[in-house]
Scaffold this motif. Sequence first.
Motif, PDB file in Angstrom:
ATOM      1  N   ARG A 109      51.029  41.689  53.965  1.00 20.21           N
ATOM      2  CA  ARG A 109      50.316  42.273  52.830  1.00 20.21           C
ATOM      3  C   ARG A 109      51.261  43.161  52.032  1.00 20.21           C
ATOM      4  O   ARG A 109      51.941  44.029  52.580  1.00 20.21           O
ATOM      5  N   VAL A 110      51.291  42.960  50.726  1.00 25.32           N
ATOM      6  CA  VAL A 110      52.182  43.724  49.856  1.00 25.32           C
ATOM      7  C   VAL A 110      51.586  45.096  49.567  1.00 25.32           C
ATOM      8  O   VAL A 110      50.418  45.206  49.165  1.00 25.32           O
ATOM      9  N   ALA A 111      52.383  46.125  49.753  1.00 23.88           N
ATOM     10  CA  ALA A 111      51.967  47.491  49.435  1.00 23.88           C
ATOM     11  C   ALA A 111      52.404  47.896  48.036  1.00 23.88           C
ATOM     12  O   ALA A 111      51.644  48.527  47.299  1.00 23.88           O
ATOM     13  N   SER A 112      53.651  47.530  47.665  1.00 23.94           N
ATOM     14  CA  SER A 112      54.160  47.959  46.369  1.00 23.94           C
ATOM     15  C   SER A 112      55.227  46.996  45.872  1.00 23.94           C
ATOM     16  O   SER A 112      55.835  46.243  46.649  1.00 23.94           O
ATOM     17  N   VAL A 371      14.856  46.295  59.347  1.00 20.68           N
ATOM     18  CA  VAL A 371      15.826  45.205  59.435  1.00 20.68           C
ATOM     19  C   VAL A 371      16.821  45.479  60.558  1.00 20.68           C
ATOM     20  O   VAL A 371      17.130  46.623  60.876  1.00 20.68           O
ATOM     21  N   ASP A 372      17.284  44.393  61.153  1.00 22.54           N
ATOM     22  CA  ASP A 372      18.304  44.460  62.208  1.00 22.54           C
ATOM     23  C   ASP A 372      19.702  44.195  61.654  1.00 22.54           C
ATOM     24  O   ASP A 372      20.697  44.620  62.244  1.00 22.54           O
ATOM     25  N   VAL A 373      19.760  43.445  60.559  1.00 20.88           N
ATOM     26  CA  VAL A 373      21.038  43.027  59.991  1.00 20.88           C
ATOM     27  C   VAL A 373      20.978  43.213  58.476  1.00 20.88           C
ATOM     28  O   VAL A 373      19.993  42.829  57.842  1.00 20.88           O
ATOM     29  N   ILE A 374      22.024  43.797  57.906  1.00 18.59           N
ATOM     30  CA  ILE A 374      22.156  43.888  56.453  1.00 18.59           C
ATOM     31  C   ILE A 374      23.398  43.114  56.030  1.00 18.59           C
ATOM     32  O   ILE A 374      24.485  43.297  56.580  1.00 18.59           O
ATOM     33  N   ILE A 375      23.209  42.241  55.047  1.00 17.07           N
ATOM     34  CA  ILE A 375      24.315  41.451  54.500  1.00 17.07           C
ATOM     35  C   ILE A 375      24.520  41.869  53.047  1.00 17.07           C
ATOM     36  O   ILE A 375      23.588  41.802  52.239  1.00 17.07           O
ATOM     37  N   LEU A 376      25.719  42.303  52.735  1.00 20.67           N
ATOM     38  CA  LEU A 376      26.057  42.716  51.375  1.00 20.67           C
ATOM     39  C   LEU A 376      26.630  41.519  50.625  1.00 20.67           C
ATOM     40  O   LEU A 376      27.770  41.104  50.872  1.00 20.67           O
ATOM     41  N   ALA A 377      25.823  40.940  49.752  1.00 23.62           N
ATOM     42  CA  ALA A 377      26.277  39.836  48.896  1.00 23.62           C
ATOM     43  C   ALA A 377      26.536  40.406  47.512  1.00 23.62           C
ATOM     44  O   ALA A 377      25.989  39.954  46.510  1.00 23.62           O
ATOM     45  N   THR A 378      27.380  41.430  47.473  1.00 18.43           N
ATOM     46  CA  THR A 378      27.561  42.224  46.261  1.00 18.43           C
ATOM     47  C   THR A 378      28.817  41.869  45.484  1.00 18.43           C
ATOM     48  O   THR A 378      29.198  42.581  44.554  1.00 18.43           O
ATOM     49  N   GLY A 379      29.470  40.776  45.868  1.00 20.80           N
ATOM     50  CA  GLY A 379      30.516  40.211  45.036  1.00 20.80           C
ATOM     51  C   GLY A 379      31.863  40.894  45.132  1.00 20.80           C
ATOM     52  O   GLY A 379      32.230  41.450  46.165  1.00 20.80           O
ATOM     53  N   TYR A 380      32.584  40.888  43.999  1.00 22.23           N
ATOM     54  CA  TYR A 380      34.016  41.156  43.983  1.00 22.23           C
ATOM     55  C   TYR A 380      34.386  42.193  42.925  1.00 22.23           C
ATOM     56  O   TYR A 380      33.702  42.350  41.914  1.00 22.23           O
ATOM     57  N   ASP A 381      35.501  42.834  43.166  1.00 19.20           N
ATOM     58  CA  ASP A 381      36.215  43.522  42.100  1.00 19.20           C
ATOM     59  C   ASP A 381      37.098  42.442  41.482  1.00 19.20           C
ATOM     60  O   ASP A 381      38.250  42.244  41.868  1.00 19.20           O
ATOM     61  N   ALA A 389      45.298  46.645  43.687  1.00 20.09           N
ATOM     62  CA  ALA A 389      45.417  47.111  45.074  1.00 20.09           C
ATOM     63  C   ALA A 389      46.880  47.317  45.457  1.00 20.09           C
ATOM     64  O   ALA A 389      47.188  47.980  46.452  1.00 20.09           O
ATOM     65  N   ILE A 390      47.789  46.753  44.668  1.00 19.47           N
ATOM     66  CA  ILE A 390      49.237  46.886  44.894  1.00 19.47           C
ATOM     67  C   ILE A 390      49.784  47.931  43.918  1.00 19.47           C
ATOM     68  O   ILE A 390      49.413  47.946  42.741  1.00 19.47           O
ATOM     69  N   ASP A 391      50.648  48.784  44.391  1.00 22.73           N
ATOM     70  CA  ASP A 391      51.299  49.764  43.518  1.00 22.73           C
ATOM     71  C   ASP A 391      52.444  49.056  42.790  1.00 22.73           C
ATOM     72  O   ASP A 391      53.553  48.937  43.308  1.00 22.73           O
ATOM     73  N   ILE A 392      52.153  48.586  41.580  1.00 29.99           N
ATOM     74  CA  ILE A 392      53.118  47.822  40.802  1.00 29.99           C
ATOM     75  C   ILE A 392      53.803  48.755  39.802  1.00 29.99           C
ATOM     76  O   ILE A 392      53.149  49.324  38.918  1.00 29.99           O
ATOM     77  N   GLN A 393      55.121  48.905  39.959  1.00 33.62           N
ATOM     78  CA  GLN A 393      55.902  49.824  39.123  1.00 33.62           C
ATOM     79  C   GLN A 393      56.895  49.014  38.295  1.00 33.62           C
ATOM     80  O   GLN A 393      57.748  48.313  38.843  1.00 33.62           O
ATOM     81  N   GLY A 394      56.756  49.104  36.983  1.00 36.97           N
ATOM     82  CA  GLY A 394      57.605  48.328  36.098  1.00 36.97           C
ATOM     83  C   GLY A 394      58.754  49.124  35.515  1.00 36.97           C
ATOM     84  O   GLY A 394      59.276  50.057  36.131  1.00 36.97           O
ATOM     85  N   ARG A 395      59.120  48.786  34.301  1.00 35.32           N
ATOM     86  CA  ARG A 395      60.227  49.426  33.601  1.00 35.32           C
ATOM     87  C   ARG A 395      59.795  50.792  33.049  1.00 35.32           C
ATOM     88  O   ARG A 395      58.647  50.996  32.686  1.00 35.32           O
ATOM     89  N   ASP A 396      60.757  51.717  32.977  1.00 35.84           N
ATOM     90  CA  ASP A 396      60.548  53.031  32.335  1.00 35.84           C
ATOM     91  C   ASP A 396      59.343  53.783  32.886  1.00 35.84           C
ATOM     92  O   ASP A 396      58.602  54.438  32.144  1.00 35.84           O
ATOM     93  N   GLY A 397      59.129  53.669  34.184  1.00 32.38           N
ATOM     94  CA  GLY A 397      58.038  54.419  34.791  1.00 32.38           C
ATOM     95  C   GLY A 397      56.664  53.812  34.610  1.00 32.38           C
ATOM     96  O   GLY A 397      55.650  54.435  34.977  1.00 32.38           O
ATOM     97  N   HIS A 398      56.585  52.620  34.046  1.00 33.32           N
ATOM     98  CA  HIS A 398      55.281  51.961  33.903  1.00 33.32           C
ATOM     99  C   HIS A 398      54.657  51.740  35.285  1.00 33.32           C
ATOM    100  O   HIS A 398      55.335  51.267  36.212  1.00 33.32           O
ATOM    101  N   ARG A 399      53.392  52.054  35.403  1.00 29.28           N
ATOM    102  CA  ARG A 399      52.612  51.719  36.601  1.00 29.28           C
ATOM    103  C   ARG A 399      51.363  50.981  36.143  1.00 29.28           C
ATOM    104  O   ARG A 399      50.641  51.448  35.267  1.00 29.28           O
ATOM    105  N   LEU A 400      51.116  49.837  36.761  1.00 28.12           N
ATOM    106  CA  LEU A 400      50.028  48.995  36.277  1.00 28.12           C
ATOM    107  C   LEU A 400      48.691  49.714  36.391  1.00 28.12           C
ATOM    108  O   LEU A 400      47.827  49.553  35.521  1.00 28.12           O
ATOM    109  N   ARG A 401      48.487  50.485  37.436  1.00 29.37           N
ATOM    110  CA  ARG A 401      47.216  51.194  37.582  1.00 29.37           C
ATOM    111  C   ARG A 401      46.977  52.149  36.417  1.00 29.37           C
ATOM    112  O   ARG A 401      45.829  52.342  35.995  1.00 29.37           O
ATOM    113  N   GLU A 402      48.046  52.731  35.904  1.00 23.65           N
ATOM    114  CA  GLU A 402      47.916  53.630  34.752  1.00 23.65           C
ATOM    115  C   GLU A 402      47.789  52.835  33.453  1.00 23.65           C
ATOM    116  O   GLU A 402      46.961  53.151  32.593  1.00 23.65           O
TER     117      GLU A 402
END
Length: 550
Positions: A109-112, A371-381, A389-402
């Motif tokens: 799994r990629v962290a950054s 209920v005995d069981v709960i199923i979350l069918a709440t989809g995706y981000d 989910a990955i800390d992607i750092q580009g040129r000149d301090g660019h960060r994708l999350r920002e």
Amino acid sequence: MTETQNPLDVLIVGAGFAGVYGVHKFRSMGFNVLAVEAGENVGGTWYWNRYPGLRCDVDSLEYCFGFSEELQRDWTWTERYARQEEIERYINYAADRLDVRKDIRFNARVASTAFDEASALWTVTLENGDSYQSRFIVMATGCLTVPKTPDIAGIGDFKGELFHSVRWPRQSPDLSGKNVAVIGTGSTGVQMIPLLAQQAKNLVVVQRTPAYCVPARNGPWPQERVEYWRENFTQLRDMAKNSRAGVLHEYGILPLHAIRAEDREADLERRWLKGGPNVTYAFNDVVTNKAANEVVAEFFHRKIRSAVTDPATAEKLIPSGFPIATKRMCVGTDYYETYNRDNVQLIDLRTEKLEQIEAHGIRTTDGFYPVDVIILATGYDAMTGALLAIDIQGRDGHRLREDWSHGPESYIGMGISGYPNMFVVTGPGSPSVFSNVVVSIEHDIEWIADCLAYMREHGKQTIEADPAAQDRWMDHVDEVAGRTLLNEAASWYRGANVAGKPQRFMPYVGGVNTYRDTCRQIAANGYEGFNIDGGSDARGEPAIAQTADT
């Protein structure tokens, strides 16, 4: 990575359809390539998702690789809408035939990722601390892999079993004799609920927003159909590539007003009996004309009322507040009919409020449901979740999350300004989830491969989306979506299902055919709209092909 290792030419993040094809394609062109995959095997979306009833909603004869005559000739799909297990087997079959596993690292799994301008190399660091350097990185992280977990009061107090559809156990739990609750009635819930109702003692369905569901009419493929596709696959695939959605839907060619009322009804009924999403393509203005949209919606409303015996329950299942086909159209089997079962209850959150989850059940303003069981069918981000989910750092301090804190921005969905030599497969700003995604994946991998070959041939080191070209493209993406009714729905296409996520209509809806033409023109013009080796884009605005009817 040790210091003695040479940098890779291409590092791919993910080993679903895109990762498998990417390894094969780049390797065949002489590039030194490696894919890293968080899971234990290939499959991507079809590895991470395995909930009961999961099927693809594109005909299996079309939801497959198209680049290899050998792959399509030697594989036989068993059903019109393939099950998850069959699609996962298919991707494994393709990986084995293409011999790509030797160039994939699993459980990685990629962290950054970080770009170094001096060396023009990316460093990709895994969660275990291992790292690789690569000249190019290709983000094949998928659009539907990161689960969205709802923030419901008391959910941590629940003493029973709790499952999320996106992380379903490999050994499916035994639900017989248990009281089960499903939270969510999107595409996942629509597929799950009929099967869970057959297994559980009692099933409680918690519905925030009713779904439009068209019957699948699923079944085995007739042998003559299979043979027809084998004999004509190349021609049929080319037709799909040049269609609006990358799928051979039966696209209506006339607007609502050009068709007599009795003919409209007859055609809708024929399409309903045929099954699949074709019913929403009856007129060419279903998602651009409110009158046309309402005709199709009312047809669905009548079908729901006829399928559900209790009138009050039927009304709870009828969607309202958004135009049909502006949220994901669900394809299911006996979904509405399931609510006729004595062991199924429906909680409609439009008429009763979910107060909290308690140790042994769900409490609403109307009462307590044990209920005995709960199923979350709440989809995706969806679409951005795996990338951010990955800390992607580009040129000149660019960060994708920002950079994407106010919504995703890209150039043709594949390039991002500030991130040289990084490509995204089926990213925001491309047809992606508004298309047959395998067709779109193949297009993107092949376009990226041609781009890398161009860079190699011309001795170029870096390529990056020009910020002005990116702005123009995103304005175009917004403008095309704005011609439709799509922004009238609080859909996951806009990120509206995730609290705090900036809302912007993410897929490009101008048509797969239009998008492919535009990408072809950009490449033919020397990758117009991209800055190569730091050169500014002095060639003006890239040509955008005339958009198809949406």
